[in-house]
Scaffold this motif. Structure first.
Motif, mmCIF file in Angstrom:
data_model
loop_
_atom_site.group_PDB
_atom_site.id
_atom_site.type_symbol
_atom_site.label_atom_id
_atom_site.label_comp_id
_atom_site.label_asym_id
_atom_site.label_seq_id
_atom_site.Cartn_x
_atom_site.Cartn_y
_atom_site.Cartn_z
ATOM 1 N N GLN A 1 0.851 -1.192 0.000
ATOM 2 C CA GLN A 1 0.000 0.000 0.000
ATOM 3 C C GLN A 1 0.882 1.236 0.000
ATOM 4 O O GLN A 1 1.901 1.290 0.687
ATOM 5 C CB GLN A 1 -0.909 0.027 1.226
ATOM 6 N N GLY A 2 0.504 2.245 -0.786
ATOM 7 C CA GLY A 2 1.283 3.470 -0.859
ATOM 8 C C GLY A 2 0.393 4.690 -0.927
ATOM 9 O O GLY A 2 -0.787 4.610 -1.278
ATOM 10 N N ILE A 3 0.961 5.853 -0.568
ATOM 11 C CA ILE A 3 0.244 7.129 -0.653
ATOM 12 C C ILE A 3 1.107 8.070 -1.475
ATOM 13 O O ILE A 3 2.214 8.440 -1.067
ATOM 14 C CB ILE A 3 -0.024 7.725 0.741
ATOM 15 N N LEU A 4 0.613 8.473 -2.651
ATOM 16 C CA LEU A 4 1.368 9.348 -3.540
ATOM 17 C C LEU A 4 1.411 10.770 -2.986
ATOM 18 O O LEU A 4 0.689 11.113 -2.030
ATOM 19 C CB LEU A 4 0.744 9.339 -4.932
ATOM 20 N N SER A 5 2.240 11.603 -3.583
ATOM 21 C CA SER A 5 2.408 12.971 -3.098
ATOM 22 C C SER A 5 1.124 13.781 -3.189
ATOM 23 O O SER A 5 0.923 14.735 -2.429
ATOM 24 C CB SER A 5 3.518 13.671 -3.898
ATOM 25 N N ASP A 6 0.207 13.413 -4.110
ATOM 26 C CA ASP A 6 -1.063 14.131 -4.219
ATOM 27 C C ASP A 6 -2.133 13.571 -3.284
ATOM 28 O O ASP A 6 -3.296 13.980 -3.345
ATOM 29 C CB ASP A 6 -1.569 14.094 -5.663
ATOM 30 N N GLY A 7 -1.758 12.614 -2.413
ATOM 31 C CA GLY A 7 -2.684 12.049 -1.441
ATOM 32 C C GLY A 7 -3.446 10.839 -1.922
ATOM 33 O O GLY A 7 -4.187 10.227 -1.150
ATOM 34 N N LYS A 8 -3.272 10.436 -3.162
ATOM 35 C CA LYS A 8 -3.990 9.274 -3.700
ATOM 36 C C LYS A 8 -3.386 7.987 -3.140
ATOM 37 O O LYS A 8 -2.177 7.809 -3.124
ATOM 38 C CB LYS A 8 -3.919 9.264 -5.222
ATOM 39 N N VAL A 9 -4.263 7.092 -2.649
ATOM 40 C CA VAL A 9 -3.827 5.801 -2.116
ATOM 41 C C VAL A 9 -3.754 4.799 -3.264
ATOM 42 O O VAL A 9 -4.707 4.665 -4.053
ATOM 43 C CB VAL A 9 -4.780 5.297 -1.023
ATOM 44 N N VAL A 10 -2.630 4.091 -3.368
ATOM 45 C CA VAL A 10 -2.416 3.149 -4.465
ATOM 46 C C VAL A 10 -1.913 1.822 -3.922
ATOM 47 O O VAL A 10 -1.517 1.716 -2.753
ATOM 48 C CB VAL A 10 -1.402 3.708 -5.492
ATOM 49 N N ALA A 11 -1.925 0.810 -4.782
ATOM 50 C CA ALA A 11 -1.346 -0.503 -4.472
ATOM 51 C C ALA A 11 -0.218 -0.749 -5.467
ATOM 52 O O ALA A 11 -0.437 -0.739 -6.677
ATOM 53 C CB ALA A 11 -2.399 -1.605 -4.572
ATOM 54 N N THR A 12 1.007 -0.942 -4.950
ATOM 55 C CA THR A 12 2.178 -1.139 -5.797
ATOM 56 C C THR A 12 2.576 -2.607 -5.776
ATOM 57 O O THR A 12 2.831 -3.177 -4.716
ATOM 58 C CB THR A 12 3.359 -0.279 -5.308
ATOM 59 N N LYS A 13 2.631 -3.222 -6.962
ATOM 60 C CA LYS A 13 2.973 -4.644 -7.081
ATOM 61 C C LYS A 13 4.399 -4.783 -7.585
ATOM 62 O O LYS A 13 4.748 -4.288 -8.656
ATOM 63 C CB LYS A 13 2.008 -5.338 -8.042
ATOM 64 N N ILE A 14 5.256 -5.447 -6.788
ATOM 65 C CA ILE A 14 6.621 -5.758 -7.197
ATOM 66 C C ILE A 14 6.632 -7.205 -7.671
ATOM 67 O O ILE A 14 6.399 -8.130 -6.893
ATOM 68 C CB ILE A 14 7.618 -5.570 -6.042
ATOM 69 N N SER A 15 6.893 -7.397 -8.953
ATOM 70 C CA SER A 15 6.898 -8.750 -9.501
ATOM 71 C C SER A 15 8.069 -9.547 -8.938
ATOM 72 O O SER A 15 9.087 -8.978 -8.523
ATOM 73 C CB SER A 15 6.995 -8.697 -11.030
ATOM 74 N N ASN A 16 7.912 -10.855 -8.909
ATOM 75 C CA ASN A 16 9.015 -11.715 -8.497
ATOM 76 C C ASN A 16 10.162 -11.582 -9.495
ATOM 77 O O ASN A 16 9.976 -11.191 -10.642
ATOM 78 C CB ASN A 16 8.554 -13.175 -8.437
ATOM 79 N N ILE A 17 11.380 -11.900 -9.052
ATOM 80 C CA ILE A 17 12.543 -11.824 -9.946
ATOM 81 C C ILE A 17 12.282 -12.693 -11.168
ATOM 82 O O ILE A 17 11.895 -13.852 -11.055
ATOM 83 C CB ILE A 17 13.821 -12.270 -9.212
#
Length: 654
Positions: free
Chosen positions: A349-365
């Motif tokens: 879970q992340g919060i961008l500089s403009d306040g928007k809440v996002v979900a960031t997916k890091i793929s497996n290697i």
């Protein structure tokens, strides 16, 4: 002092209200110097139909207690002891004897399955934290409960005891304090001393200037220990008292030449370090730029640019994020921000500089071959515009492992809502709507989109729920675009055990009917509340799909339905959806309906559900139990309902 004991009262009942255990408990500390601490202990009772009392029956000095009731087990909260599942109250001062007794209003018959027993005990208030599991039978058997005991010297006050030099217990460098829990007194070492105040010379001077002790001397001041205290002073060449809250140590003007030399040397060193830092920073910056360019190409950046160029509108939807933006949004990808882990990566879970809440997916290697899957997911999601498909906001290619940024879906997954015992219960109406929305989104992917899309990993864990419990299909890492002229394609088998299409598993041929089979497993989960793989008593796992189909063929549908949903809707909807799940789970793909046909039938059922009057709701009562006693009636009613609805075009039959 902490006393460990097994002091608790118990009362248990059978499901018919017959008392099986009824044990009171008493504890007597009379004749000892100990009393039960009124400031550190709490009287606590656990149960959903519990009247707990604590009293002194010998001297009738006091009576106290509390009541706990659970009108709705869904209102029980971990950590809350305010009268729902758990209650607590304080105890009187100077307590040396008590008895614990329990009573009940309805003999636990209203909630026997969740809470057959009541418990009451006196315990250290810092030891006990209420949990939902404490309501189960046997949760306190052989439990060791800590009690805090106060003890004092004699029964005199300090003012009286100090007059008798022979019996007065406090040694030198100590203070006397009257007990707050009855008569008597206690001894404590004075400030600046530590040790045992009850023995001669027991309180020894503390060296506050040693490392580890707090003192009020300024950092650069000199600390000098004294008997029972300490002094602060400034070093030679400085003026002041050396106290943090006083006059700080300042340089004596007479020592200015030495200070100038020190300052000049210090500035020269600082200037040299700054030059070295900027030189190193410049080299590192150029190295980082080259590394980001390398990762951009390695992660398919050029291929993604080609995809963007060939698909008008993609550039307006997807944004290229920098790694700096995503690190700030996720607190440098801290573990506390992890939303979940899957076969294709980890989501934060992340919060961008403009306040928007996002979900960031890091793929497996990934190896070079898997880069195509990553770019495939970006391409697919960028082309999808549907309210029930999770929206892609952008991606980041500047790291060794590529990342995707989605809209944040706040209510977790359908899997958690169905199978997590601590999650809030979702009604049949909500389950039916989620199934309808998911089927509509899959039908869109299969037929309404310009190029058919096969998801290949449909499961309850990949169906997210927003604040309004609107369904959102996620995780397109295994998806495939299928050219319109092809009806099937050969591929490596991917997916999740329990949801895999057995025909695709056998032949390696992927069709849209593979998603239909996986969706049928999700429907079975919604109806039964069971996981896709059922753990049997022998320790082996059995597929829910086989179990569900077998139960319907043996006219055992009622026995496998989730009782929580059977009690709140009419049976026609349950029967229609159950038969729909059964035909979706046909072993042969040609015998399964298309997702469009499934979506149409679920939409019809959902529309009927919304228009039903309250009087048509299906509740488990005496009449309903009689009507549903013969499960063969269910199967016959199901065939009749489906026939009346025009759903026979899906070739229902066995």
């Amino acid at each position: 002092m902490i006393l460990h004991s097994r002091v608790y009262a118990t009362q248990c009942f059978t499901s018919t209200g017959t008392e099986t255990i009824g044990e009171s408990y008493m504890m007597d500390m009379q004749g000892s110097p100990f009393t039960f601490s009124a400031t550190r202990n709490k009287f606590i009772a656990i149960g959903c139909d519990t009247i707990a009392q604590m009293s002194d029956p010998l001297y009738d000095n006091f009576m106290s207690g509390c009541t706990s009731k659970c009108g709705d087990m869904g209102n029980v909260r971990n950590g809350s002891c305010s009268g729902i599942g758990c209650c607590e109250t304080s105890i009187p001062f100077n307590l040396k004897f008590f008895m614990l007794t329990l009573g009940s209003m309805a003999n636990h018959t209203e909630n026997w399955e969740s809470n057959p027993c009541s418990y009451a005990f006196l315990a250290d208030q810092d030891w006990f934290t209420f949990k939902y599991s404490d309501l189960s039978a046997g949760s306190f058997v052989n439990s060791t409960i800590p009690l805090v005991m106060d003890w004092v010297i004699g029964n005199q006050s300090c003012e009286v005891a100090v007059r008798d030099t022979h019996s007065y217990a406090c040694g030198p460098n100590s203070n006397c304090s009257n007990s707050i829990n009855g008569a008597g007194y206690q001894c404590f070492c004075k400030d600046g001393f530590e040790g045992n105040p009850y023995v001669p010379q027991g309180c020894q001077d503390i060296n506050e200037c040693e490392k580890g002790y707090n003192n009020s001397c300024y950092e650069s001041a000199i600390c000098t220990n004294t008997y029972g205290s300490y002094n602060c002073s400034c070093p030679h060449g400085y003026n002041g008292d050396g106290q943090v809250n006083g006059t700080h140590c300042t340089r004596d003007p007479k020592s200015t030449p030495l200070m100038s030399i020190i300052v000049g040397t210090g500035l020269s060193i600082i200037f040299l370090l700054v030059c070295i830092y900027f030189f190193y920073w410049g080299i590192k910056r150029r190295r980082d730029i080259k590394l980001r360019e390398k990762f951009f190409q390695q992660n398919g950046g050029l291929l993604l640019q080609q995809q963007i160029a060939s698909n008008q509108g993609v550039a307006e939807i997807a944004k290229i994020f920098t790694i700096k933006e995503l690190k700030m949004a996720t607190n440098n990808f801290h573990e506390s921000r992890i939303l979940g882990k899957g076969g294709h990566g980890t989501v934060y879970q992340g919060i961008l500089s403009d306040g928007k809440v996002v979900a960031t997916k890091i793929s497996n290697i990934m190896d070079e071959g898997q880069i195509i899957e990553f770019i495939n997911e970006v391409d697919i999601l960028s082309q999808i515009n549907h309210r029930n498909v999770v929206r892609l906001l952008g991606c980041c290619l500047e790291t060794e492992v590529p990342m995707l940024v989605y809209e944040f879906i706040s209510n977790g997954t359908l899997f958690e809502r169905i199978h997590d015992r601590n999650a809030a219960y979702i009604s049949w109406g909500t389950r039916l709507r989620v199934a309808t929305e998911t089927a509509g989104a899959l039908a869109y992917l299969h037929s309404a989109h310009s190029t058919p899309i096969l998801h290949r990993d449909i499961k309850s864990a990949n169906i997210l729920l927003d604040d309004d419990f609107t369904a959102k299909i996620a995780d397109f890492g295994a998806s495939r675009l299928v050219p319109l002229e092809q009806t099937q394609m050969t591929t490596l088998v991917q997916g999740t055990l329990g949801y895999l299409d057995p025909e695709c598993l056998h032949t390696g041929l992927l069709t849209e009917k593979s998603d239909v089979y996986s969706f049928g497993v999700v429907l079975a989960e919604l109806l039964t509340g069971k996981m896709s793989l059922i753990l049997e008593g022998s320790g082996e796992r059995k597929a829910l799909a086989m179990y569900f189909v077998s139960s319907m063929e043996n006219n055992n549908l009622l026995q496998i339905l989730d009782v929580r949903i059977v009690s709140e809707r009419n049976r026609e909807e349950l029967l229609v959806v159950a038969e729909l799940a059964r035909i979706c789970l046909n072993v042969k793909g040609k015998d399964r309906p298309t997702m469009k046909e499934v979506a149409i039938e679920l939409e019809r059922t959902w529309s009927q559900h919304k228009s039903d009057e309250p009087s048509t709701s299906f509740n488990i009562n005496a009449t309903a139990q009689e009507n549903l006693r013969d499960s063969s009636t269910i199967n016959a009613s199901c065939q009749e309902s489906l026939g009346a609805s025009g759903f026979l075009s899906l070739q229902i039959g066995r």
